[in-house]
Design a protein around this motif. Structure first.
Motif, PDB file in Angstrom:
ATOM      1  N   ALA A 144       7.874   1.572   9.581  1.00  0.00           N
ATOM      2  CA  ALA A 144       6.328   1.319   9.896  1.00  0.00           C
ATOM      3  C   ALA A 144       5.544   2.851   9.123  1.00  0.00           C
ATOM      4  O   ALA A 144       4.711   2.162   8.209  1.00  0.00           O
ATOM      5  N   ILE A 145       6.203   3.414   9.124  1.00  0.00           N
ATOM      6  CA  ILE A 145       5.883   4.750   8.773  1.00  0.00           C
ATOM      7  C   ILE A 145       5.645   4.470   6.795  1.00  0.00           C
ATOM      8  O   ILE A 145       4.732   4.839   6.607  1.00  0.00           O
ATOM      9  N   PRO A 146       6.210   4.754   6.468  1.00  0.00           N
ATOM     10  CA  PRO A 146       6.139   4.225   4.625  1.00  0.00           C
ATOM     11  C   PRO A 146       5.477   3.404   4.294  1.00  0.00           C
ATOM     12  O   PRO A 146       4.515   3.703   3.323  1.00  0.00           O
ATOM     13  N   VAL A 147       5.483   2.369   5.653  1.00  0.00           N
ATOM     14  CA  VAL A 147       4.988   0.933   4.952  1.00  0.00           C
ATOM     15  C   VAL A 147       3.166   1.088   5.175  1.00  0.00           C
ATOM     16  O   VAL A 147       2.035   1.582   4.027  1.00  0.00           O
ATOM     17  N   VAL A 148       2.688   2.426   6.137  1.00  0.00           N
ATOM     18  CA  VAL A 148       1.492   2.511   6.757  1.00  0.00           C
ATOM     19  C   VAL A 148       0.678   3.440   6.031  1.00  0.00           C
ATOM     20  O   VAL A 148      -0.196   2.988   5.405  1.00  0.00           O
ATOM     21  N   ALA A 149       1.713   4.199   5.725  1.00  0.00           N
ATOM     22  CA  ALA A 149       1.482   5.382   4.408  1.00  0.00           C
ATOM     23  C   ALA A 149       1.194   4.494   3.234  1.00  0.00           C
ATOM     24  O   ALA A 149      -0.452   5.405   2.679  1.00  0.00           O
ATOM     25  N   ALA A 150       2.037   3.475   2.855  1.00  0.00           N
ATOM     26  CA  ALA A 150       1.508   3.673   1.738  1.00  0.00           C
ATOM     27  C   ALA A 150      -0.030   2.709   1.898  1.00  0.00           C
ATOM     28  O   ALA A 150      -0.623   2.685   0.776  1.00  0.00           O
ATOM     29  N   GLY A 151      -0.136   2.101   2.581  1.00  0.00           N
ATOM     30  CA  GLY A 151      -1.285   0.619   2.612  1.00  0.00           C
ATOM     31  C   GLY A 151      -2.088   1.580   3.209  1.00  0.00           C
ATOM     32  O   GLY A 151      -3.967   1.616   2.359  1.00  0.00           O
ATOM     33  N   VAL A 152      -2.455   2.229   3.543  1.00  0.00           N
ATOM     34  CA  VAL A 152      -3.848   3.773   3.901  1.00  0.00           C
ATOM     35  C   VAL A 152      -3.994   4.152   2.155  1.00  0.00           C
ATOM     36  O   VAL A 152      -5.512   4.404   2.047  1.00  0.00           O
ATOM     37  N   TRP A 153      -3.100   5.145   1.463  1.00  0.00           N
ATOM     38  CA  TRP A 153      -3.758   5.558   0.667  1.00  0.00           C
ATOM     39  C   TRP A 153      -3.608   4.424  -0.638  1.00  0.00           C
ATOM     40  O   TRP A 153      -5.014   5.056  -1.410  1.00  0.00           O
ATOM     41  N   TRP A 154      -3.859   3.646  -0.302  1.00  0.00           N
ATOM     42  CA  TRP A 154      -4.251   2.613  -1.520  1.00  0.00           C
ATOM     43  C   TRP A 154      -5.321   2.169  -1.138  1.00  0.00           C
ATOM     44  O   TRP A 154      -6.043   1.732  -2.016  1.00  0.00           O
ATOM     45  N   SER A 155      -5.747   2.265   0.790  1.00  0.00           N
ATOM     46  CA  SER A 155      -7.030   1.498   0.698  1.00  0.00           C
ATOM     47  C   SER A 155      -7.563   2.618   0.355  1.00  0.00           C
ATOM     48  O   SER A 155      -9.172   2.347  -0.015  1.00  0.00           O
ATOM     49  N   LEU A 156      -7.582   3.874   0.150  1.00  0.00           N
ATOM     50  CA  LEU A 156      -8.475   5.003   0.096  1.00  0.00           C
ATOM     51  C   LEU A 156      -8.959   5.325  -1.233  1.00  0.00           C
ATOM     52  O   LEU A 156     -10.083   5.259  -1.562  1.00  0.00           O
ATOM     53  N   ARG A 157      -7.438   5.198  -2.356  1.00  0.00           N
ATOM     54  CA  ARG A 157      -7.572   4.700  -3.758  1.00  0.00           C
ATOM     55  C   ARG A 157      -9.135   3.369  -4.232  1.00  0.00           C
ATOM     56  O   ARG A 157      -9.709   3.565  -4.857  1.00  0.00           O
ATOM     57  N   ARG A 158      -8.719   2.755  -3.203  1.00  0.00           N
ATOM     58  CA  ARG A 158      -9.355   1.169  -3.924  1.00  0.00           C
ATOM     59  C   ARG A 158     -11.094   1.909  -3.399  1.00  0.00           C
ATOM     60  O   ARG A 158     -11.645   1.327  -4.222  1.00  0.00           O
ATOM     61  N   LEU A 159     -11.319   2.147  -2.044  1.00  0.00           N
ATOM     62  CA  LEU A 159     -12.578   1.943  -1.429  1.00  0.00           C
ATOM     63  C   LEU A 159     -13.105   3.677  -2.720  1.00  0.00           C
ATOM     64  O   LEU A 159     -14.596   3.417  -3.399  1.00  0.00           O
ATOM     65  N   HIS A 160     -12.725   4.802  -3.284  1.00  0.00           N
ATOM     66  CA  HIS A 160     -12.704   5.347  -4.138  1.00  0.00           C
ATOM     67  C   HIS A 160     -13.337   5.301  -5.595  1.00  0.00           C
ATOM     68  O   HIS A 160     -14.440   5.004  -5.999  1.00  0.00           O
ATOM     69  N   GLN A 161     -12.219   3.588  -5.732  1.00  0.00           N
ATOM     70  CA  GLN A 161     -12.234   3.409  -7.144  1.00  0.00           C
ATOM     71  C   GLN A 161     -14.066   2.423  -6.786  1.00  0.00           C
ATOM     72  O   GLN A 161     -14.851   2.479  -8.188  1.00  0.00           O
ATOM     73  N   ARG A 162     -14.151   1.768  -6.109  1.00  0.00           N
ATOM     74  CA  ARG A 162     -15.505   1.052  -5.792  1.00  0.00           C
ATOM     75  C   ARG A 162     -16.472   1.830  -6.359  1.00  0.00           C
ATOM     76  O   ARG A 162     -17.675   1.606  -6.549  1.00  0.00           O
TER      77      ARG A 162
END
Length: 446
Positions: A423-441
């Motif tokens: 779960a570690i790489p999956v969760v880390a990738a998901g969290v990183w993608w969510s933060l980047r999406r939030l910054h872009q918005r």
């Protein structure tokens, strides 16, 4: 019978002849009668006239109304009402003409003249017939007092007037009314406090003579009223000179001043502007009134239609020669005030513009500093984002581990440690993608 009007009703013909009156303006009668205000009187020579002008304020003008009312009551006559601005009446011993003006009140007394010996001794004055106690209590301050004698030309010549009546060295004379009369004056105040004028009349009608006399009295009145602006102009000259020097010093100081000195200079300039505007407000009405009186004086001199007598200057020539400096002084003071006010205004605008530019520069520097701080904060935030991803991943993987432990009892094939590792790489990738999406918005909205 059918169609007959009831008793007491007007006949149809009478109703048709009634005038139709639309709604009247409340000031119509007053405005209509303005052209008849202060009409000249019909006069006949020989006549002695005493003309007194009292300078008053609003309270003094009302006191003058009460004063003339007291004189009329002493002669068993009705006093003037509150709307009366001029009055003509025969009081037996003398005739009175009372006129209420904006700044002054004029009193004109006239009596028939016993012309025997005129020019050989001090001539009688109409003021001698006026009650002394009542005359001494006239409200206001005397601005003008004139004795005018109206004499028939057939019995008097100019030679008998000089010596006992007028000063020969300052004598001013001219023919008036298109040659139908001669007027003599010296524009001097004599021992009795009155100036003097002599009018020799020819074949003028009483009404034309009355108009001429009224214009001669108004010439003396408006001459004195116009000169009221001269003391104000002389007093303003010293104040204006001081203000102009201070403005020049301020202009030089502003040219070489630094940023720290500008508030002090702006305060001094504001104080100077207040001083100039205060003096302008105090004298502007006086200068405007003097200008109006000078124009009235010119018109009255034109109205008497004078022409030259041999060897003597006319009233117009005398006025042009002696009053032009005073008129120019008043006009110059008014123009100087306007020019100084405009210069102070321009200097104030210049200094304010300079201060505003410096304030804008300071604001721009402040905004640049804020932008730098914001960029630094963004960089720090980007640095911290990695730690935020690790922390969020750590907590989420911990939850996954707990879920895996509970799921083993339900048949989950992997151990909790293996599930957490996956779960570690999956969760880390998901969290990183969510933060980047939030910054872009957020940046897109900004």
């Amino acid at each position: 019978m059918a169609g007959r009007a009831p008793p007491g009703a007007p006949e149809p013909t009478a109703r048709m002849n009634l005038p139709v009156r639309p709604a009247q303006h409340p000031q119509r009668a007053l405005l209509h009668n303005e052209i008849h205000a202060r009409p000249p009187e019909a006069l006949s020579a020989p006549l002695a006239i005493a003309h007194i002008v009292m300078l008053t304020d609003a309270a003094g003008r009302e006191a003058s109304r009460a004063h003339v009312a007291a004189l009329l009551r002493d002669h068993h006559m009705a006093p003037p009402d509150a709307q009366t601005t001029h009055l003509r009446t025969d009081l037996g011993a003398f005739r009175l003409r009372w006129e209420l003006h904006t700044e002054f009140v004029s009193w004109t007394f006239s009596v028939p003249l016993q012309d025997a010996g005129f020019g050989e001794r001090a001539p009688p004055s109409a003021i001698d017939a006026v009650p002394r106690d009542w005359l001494a209590a006239l409200p206001g301050q005397c601005l003008c007092s004139l004795n005018l004698w109206v004499l028939p030309t057939s019995r008097f010549g100019s030679g008998s007037l000089v010596g006992h009546v007028l000063h020969e060295d300052t004598l001013v004379a001219s023919t008036v009314a298109d040659g139908h009369g001669e007027v003599y004056t010296d524009f001097a105040i004599h021992a009795d406090g009155f100036s003097r004028m002599v009018l020799l009349t020819g074949g003028m009608t009483p009404r034309r003579l009355g108009r001429l006399v009224q214009r001669l009295l108004e010439i003396e009145t408006y001459r004195m009223a116009a000169l009221l602006g001269l003391p104000a102009a002389r007093e303003a000259a010293s104040v204006l000179a001081s203000a102009e020097r201070e403005l020049a010093e301020l202009a030089e100081a502003i040219r070489s001043a630094n940023r720290d000195a500008e508030p002090v200079l702006l305060d001094r300039l504001t104080r100077l502007a207040g001083q100039v505007e205060s003096q302008y407000a105090a004298t502007h009405s006086r200068f405007s009134a003097s200008s109006a009186y000078f124009e009235l004086l010119d018109r009255r001199i034109q109205d008497i239609a004078e022409s030259r007598l041999a060897g003597l200057q006319t009233i117009r020539e005398f006025m042009d020669r002696r009053l032009t400096p005073a008129r120019s002084t008043c006009e110059w003071a008014a123009r100087r005030q306007d020019a100084l006010s405009q210069r102070v205004s321009r200097m104030s605008n210049l200094l304010r513009t300079r201060v505003e530019i410096e304030q804008q520069q300071s604001s721009q520097a402040l905004l640049a500093t804020m932008n730098q701080r914001q960029d630094l904060q963004l960089k720090l935030q980007s640095t911290v984002e990695g730690l935020s991803v690790a922390a969020i991943t750590y907590y989420i993987v911990g939850l996954v581990s707990y879920l895996a432990k509970g799921a083993q009892g339900l048949g989950w094939p992997l151990s909790p440690e293996t599930t957490a590792a996956i779960a570690i790489p999956v969760v880390a990738a998901g969290v990183w993608w969510s933060l980047r999406r939030l910054h872009q918005r957020m940046f897109h909205r900004a």
